[in-house]
Enzyme design. Structure first.
Site, PDB file in Angstrom:
ATOM      1  N   SER A 134      -0.490 -17.984 -28.951  1.00 44.15           N
ATOM      2  CA  SER A 134      -1.553 -18.624 -28.198  1.00 44.15           C
ATOM      3  C   SER A 134      -2.271 -17.551 -27.389  1.00 44.15           C
ATOM      4  O   SER A 134      -1.638 -16.812 -26.643  1.00 44.15           O
ATOM      5  CB  SER A 134      -0.928 -19.687 -27.281  1.00 44.15           C
ATOM      6  OG  SER A 134      -1.900 -20.297 -26.478  1.00 44.15           O
ATOM      7  N   LYS A 160      -3.917 -19.044 -32.177  1.00 40.81           N
ATOM      8  CA  LYS A 160      -4.501 -20.192 -31.463  1.00 40.81           C
ATOM      9  C   LYS A 160      -5.329 -19.660 -30.308  1.00 40.81           C
ATOM     10  O   LYS A 160      -4.830 -18.904 -29.480  1.00 40.81           O
ATOM     11  CB  LYS A 160      -3.372 -21.092 -30.962  1.00 40.81           C
ATOM     12  CG  LYS A 160      -3.728 -22.076 -29.862  1.00 40.81           C
ATOM     13  CD  LYS A 160      -2.616 -23.088 -29.656  1.00 40.81           C
ATOM     14  CE  LYS A 160      -2.304 -23.316 -28.205  1.00 40.81           C
ATOM     15  NZ  LYS A 160      -1.211 -24.303 -28.019  1.00 40.81           N
ATOM     16  N   LEU A 161      -6.579 -20.052 -30.283  1.00 42.21           N
ATOM     17  CA  LEU A 161      -7.464 -19.643 -29.190  1.00 42.21           C
ATOM     18  C   LEU A 161      -7.546 -20.759 -28.169  1.00 42.21           C
ATOM     19  O   LEU A 161      -7.840 -21.912 -28.519  1.00 42.21           O
ATOM     20  CB  LEU A 161      -8.872 -19.339 -29.706  1.00 42.21           C
ATOM     21  CG  LEU A 161      -9.021 -18.278 -30.798  1.00 42.21           C
ATOM     22  CD1 LEU A 161     -10.509 -18.072 -31.101  1.00 42.21           C
ATOM     23  CD2 LEU A 161      -8.368 -16.963 -30.384  1.00 42.21           C
ATOM     24  N   LYS A 162      -7.315 -20.425 -26.918  1.00 37.22           N
ATOM     25  CA  LYS A 162      -7.552 -21.377 -25.841  1.00 37.22           C
ATOM     26  C   LYS A 162      -9.058 -21.482 -25.666  1.00 37.22           C
ATOM     27  O   LYS A 162      -9.762 -20.450 -25.633  1.00 37.22           O
ATOM     28  CB  LYS A 162      -6.908 -20.869 -24.549  1.00 37.22           C
ATOM     29  CG  LYS A 162      -5.385 -20.916 -24.590  1.00 37.22           C
ATOM     30  CD  LYS A 162      -4.910 -22.358 -24.676  1.00 37.22           C
ATOM     31  CE  LYS A 162      -3.448 -22.461 -24.276  1.00 37.22           C
ATOM     32  NZ  LYS A 162      -3.021 -23.879 -24.275  1.00 37.22           N
ATOM     33  N   ASP A 188      -7.181 -24.758 -28.788  1.00 37.34           N
ATOM     34  CA  ASP A 188      -6.523 -25.676 -27.853  1.00 37.34           C
ATOM     35  C   ASP A 188      -7.369 -25.801 -26.598  1.00 37.34           C
ATOM     36  O   ASP A 188      -7.593 -24.813 -25.894  1.00 37.34           O
ATOM     37  CB  ASP A 188      -5.123 -25.142 -27.502  1.00 37.34           C
ATOM     38  CG  ASP A 188      -4.334 -26.098 -26.608  1.00 37.34           C
ATOM     39  OD1 ASP A 188      -4.854 -27.179 -26.264  1.00 37.34           O
ATOM     40  OD2 ASP A 188      -3.186 -25.750 -26.265  1.00 37.34           O
ATOM     41  N   ASN A 190      -6.739 -28.106 -24.020  1.00 39.08           N
ATOM     42  CA  ASN A 190      -6.008 -28.614 -22.840  1.00 39.08           C
ATOM     43  C   ASN A 190      -6.848 -29.619 -22.043  1.00 39.08           C
ATOM     44  O   ASN A 190      -6.986 -29.491 -20.822  1.00 39.08           O
ATOM     45  CB  ASN A 190      -5.540 -27.463 -21.929  1.00 39.08           C
ATOM     46  CG  ASN A 190      -4.400 -26.660 -22.538  1.00 39.08           C
ATOM     47  OD1 ASN A 190      -4.601 -25.506 -22.943  1.00 39.08           O
ATOM     48  ND2 ASN A 190      -3.219 -27.248 -22.664  1.00 39.08           N
ATOM     49  N   GLU A 213      -6.716 -28.853 -30.821  1.00 41.88           N
ATOM     50  CA  GLU A 213      -5.631 -29.420 -30.011  1.00 41.88           C
ATOM     51  C   GLU A 213      -6.163 -29.994 -28.700  1.00 41.88           C
ATOM     52  O   GLU A 213      -6.871 -29.301 -27.965  1.00 41.88           O
ATOM     53  CB  GLU A 213      -4.606 -28.309 -29.748  1.00 41.88           C
ATOM     54  CG  GLU A 213      -3.362 -28.737 -28.981  1.00 41.88           C
ATOM     55  CD  GLU A 213      -2.382 -27.567 -28.807  1.00 41.88           C
ATOM     56  OE1 GLU A 213      -2.544 -26.519 -29.464  1.00 41.88           O
ATOM     57  OE2 GLU A 213      -1.447 -27.708 -27.989  1.00 41.88           O
ATOM     58  N   ASP A 238      -1.300 -32.855 -27.972  1.00 41.32           N
ATOM     59  CA  ASP A 238      -0.236 -32.185 -27.242  1.00 41.32           C
ATOM     60  C   ASP A 238       0.071 -33.045 -26.005  1.00 41.32           C
ATOM     61  O   ASP A 238       0.973 -33.910 -26.042  1.00 41.32           O
ATOM     62  CB  ASP A 238      -0.704 -30.759 -26.880  1.00 41.32           C
ATOM     63  CG  ASP A 238       0.225 -30.014 -25.928  1.00 41.32           C
ATOM     64  OD1 ASP A 238       1.265 -30.574 -25.526  1.00 41.32           O
ATOM     65  OD2 ASP A 238      -0.076 -28.858 -25.558  1.00 41.32           O
ATOM     66  N   LYS A 262       6.676 -30.746 -27.921  1.00 45.53           N
ATOM     67  CA  LYS A 262       7.339 -29.949 -26.883  1.00 45.53           C
ATOM     68  C   LYS A 262       8.457 -30.823 -26.321  1.00 45.53           C
ATOM     69  O   LYS A 262       8.182 -31.936 -25.832  1.00 45.53           O
ATOM     70  CB  LYS A 262       6.362 -29.611 -25.755  1.00 45.53           C
ATOM     71  CG  LYS A 262       5.258 -28.643 -26.130  1.00 45.53           C
ATOM     72  CD  LYS A 262       4.257 -28.470 -24.998  1.00 45.53           C
ATOM     73  CE  LYS A 262       3.168 -27.484 -25.375  1.00 45.53           C
ATOM     74  NZ  LYS A 262       2.025 -27.522 -24.422  1.00 45.53           N
ATOM     75  N   GLY A 290       4.678 -24.472 -27.028  1.00 47.62           N
ATOM     76  CA  GLY A 290       5.363 -23.525 -26.155  1.00 47.62           C
ATOM     77  C   GLY A 290       4.894 -23.701 -24.733  1.00 47.62           C
ATOM     78  O   GLY A 290       3.757 -24.129 -24.493  1.00 47.62           O
TER      79      GLY A 290
HETATM   80  C1  NPQ Z   1      -0.268 -25.598 -24.496  1.00 46.39           C
HETATM   81  N1  NPQ Z   1       0.999 -23.520 -24.006  1.00 46.39           N
HETATM   82  O1  NPQ Z   1      -0.008 -25.613 -25.682  1.00 46.39           O
HETATM   83  C2  NPQ Z   1       0.490 -24.724 -23.506  1.00 46.39           C
HETATM   84  C3  NPQ Z   1      -0.078 -24.763 -22.189  1.00 46.39           C
HETATM   85  C4  NPQ Z   1       0.388 -23.843 -21.144  1.00 46.39           C
HETATM   86  C5  NPQ Z   1       1.471 -21.493 -25.187  1.00 46.39           C
HETATM   87  O2  NPQ Z   1      -0.638 -22.421 -25.060  1.00 46.39           O
HETATM   88  C6  NPQ Z   1       2.577 -21.392 -17.380  1.00 46.39           C
HETATM   89  C7  NPQ Z   1       3.458 -22.352 -17.790  1.00 46.39           C
HETATM   90  C8  NPQ Z   1       1.373 -21.271 -18.023  1.00 46.39           C
HETATM   91  C9  NPQ Z   1       3.159 -23.206 -18.840  1.00 46.39           C
HETATM   92  C10 NPQ Z   1      -0.161 -22.011 -19.719  1.00 46.39           C
HETATM   93  C11 NPQ Z   1       0.500 -22.513 -24.745  1.00 46.39           C
HETATM   94  C12 NPQ Z   1       1.052 -22.122 -19.065  1.00 46.39           C
HETATM   95  C13 NPQ Z   1       1.944 -23.097 -19.475  1.00 46.39           C
HETATM   96  C14 NPQ Z   1      -0.468 -22.877 -20.750  1.00 46.39           C
HETATM   97  C15 NPQ Z   1       1.600 -23.945 -20.523  1.00 46.39           C
HETATM   98  O3  NPQ Z   1      -1.110 -26.368 -24.093  1.00 46.39           O
HETATM   99 MG    MG Z   2      -1.590 -27.373 -25.944  1.00 51.01          MG
END
Ligand code: NPQ
Ligand code: MG
Length: 375
Positions: A134, A160-162, A188, A190, A213, A238, A262, A290
């Protein structure tokens, strides 16, 4: 097996680089670890809540509080086993990440005593799992391309690009232009978008992404179903998927064509298996999400990701993606995969010296009735 008590560790793990998402920038991982102590050994659990309720409603202090006030007392007098831990915790509503951490510690101690690896208990069918990575929101496209190029060189099988409004089509186009159409690529959000942004989601269609996502808010299943009708790229949920019941509803509504699992978000690894099965029986592929886990949570994630319907690479990255030094032996990428632990329980233990150095607070919660005391 009876619980003598639980040791709670609050540790601070510096990140190798800031991780920016649509909900904020993280520079340190603030982690709550749970050590379940019994007369037949101990076991480790990891709570994936963040310090602040930015990803979900949970946060570390609240997780510690509910563990101390309710979850540990609920296990007092319980004959701990893989079948008794969930019913004891599930009478309390919500607090999935807190429950998952306690359940993980109990599973570790119980399965270790029996000599059974967690992967075998969950129904693993693989000895290695395919890994993705990610990649956070960056200040500039060149910085993003450097980061993506580095991860591809390391062997990650999927990027995976945020994304967030203002950082979506442009970075996706830039990665496609630089690295080509063969890179397995997904995004993703969020929860950063609304249905008013449908044009942006449609604009991502030409880039042949594996999935988008969680574009919309956590509770908006109908919104995701509506979006899915208008966008060719599969929608993956997610944050919305908090249980097998919700997973079934999301799938039946057409809100999710792919599911991110998760364990923390769904209340534990046993619930995660139910989500996996609910998706599998409906032909919906899953992958393991993750939460910037230490080697402890990472070990359990890799065990989960070895189940049959985890057919897409997960956010099960190597330890060094996030941490210069992990609390366990580091997980290392080999040909884009991580090895599923083969030792009993979660299969890994924290290194005592590293753990001691990272620990900011430690507390003993007796399993029997009595006051908890600071150590
Ligand atoms: C997700 N994770 O899939 C999460 C979100 C995420 C790997 O993209 C600190 C603790 C920072 C938990 C940043 C990935 C975080 C975190 C992003 C979870 O949406
Ligand atoms: Mg996510």
């Amino acid at each position: 097996m009876r619980l003598d008590g639980v040791e709670l560790y609050r540790i601070a793990m510096p990140l190798v680089s800031p991780f920016r998402t649509s909900f904020g920038v993280q520079t340190t991982r603030d982690v709550l670890l749970v050590r379940a102590v019994t007369g037949e050994g101990d076991g480790w659990g990891e709570c994936v809540a963040m310090s602040a309720p930015l990803y979900s409603a949970e946060y570390v202090d609240a997780a510690a509080d509910v563990i101390i006030r309710f979850l540990v007392p609920a296990l007092a007098g319980v004959d701990l086993d893989v079948t008794t831990v969930r019913p004891a915790l599930d009478r309390f509503k919500g607090h999935s990440m807190a429950k998952a951490a306690v359940e993980m510690a109990v599973l570790d101690v119980v399965l270790r005593a029996r000599g059974v690896p967690l992967a075998a208990h969950l129904g693993a069918v693989r000895t290695t799992v395919d890994c993705g990575v990610s990649v956070g929101v960056m200040d500039t496209v060149p910085e993003l391309l450097d980061a993506v190029g580095g991860y591809l060189d390391e062997g990650y099988k999927r990027i995976k690009l945020k994304i967030e409004p203002g950082w979506d089509v442009e970075p996706v186009r830039a990665v496609r232009e630089r690295f080509g159409d063969d890179v397995a690529l997904q995004v993703d959000a969020n929860t950063a978008y609304t249905l008013a942004d449908v044009a942006t989601m449609v604009a991502l269609d030409p880039f042949d992404l594996l999935l988008i996502e969680q574009p919309l808010p956590e509770d908006d299943l109908l919104g995701h179903a509506e979006l899915a009708k208008q966008v060719d790229t599969p929608i993956c949920l997610d944050e919305s998927i908090t249980s097998a019941n919700v997973a079934r509803a999301a799938i039946e509504l057409g809100a999710a064509q792919i599911v991110n699992i998760k364990a923390g978000r769904v209340g534990g690894y046993l619930s995660a298996v139910e989500v996996h099965d609910a998706c599998a029986s409906r032909g919906i592929p899953v992958w393991c999400g993750g939460m910037l886990e230490t080697g402890l949570g990472r070990a359990a994630n890799v065990a989960l990701a070895a189940m049959p319907n985890f057919t897409l690479p997960g956010d099960t990255s190597a330890s060094r993606r996030y941490f210069a030094r992990d609390v366990t032996e580091p997980f290392e990428l080999v040909n884009g995969t991580l090895a599923v632990p083969t030792e009993p329980g979660i299969g890994v233990r924290p290194h005592p010296d590293v753990l001691a150095e990272l620990t900011e607070d430690k507390r003993w919660i007796p399993g029997m009735a009595g006051d908890s005391t600071a150590l």
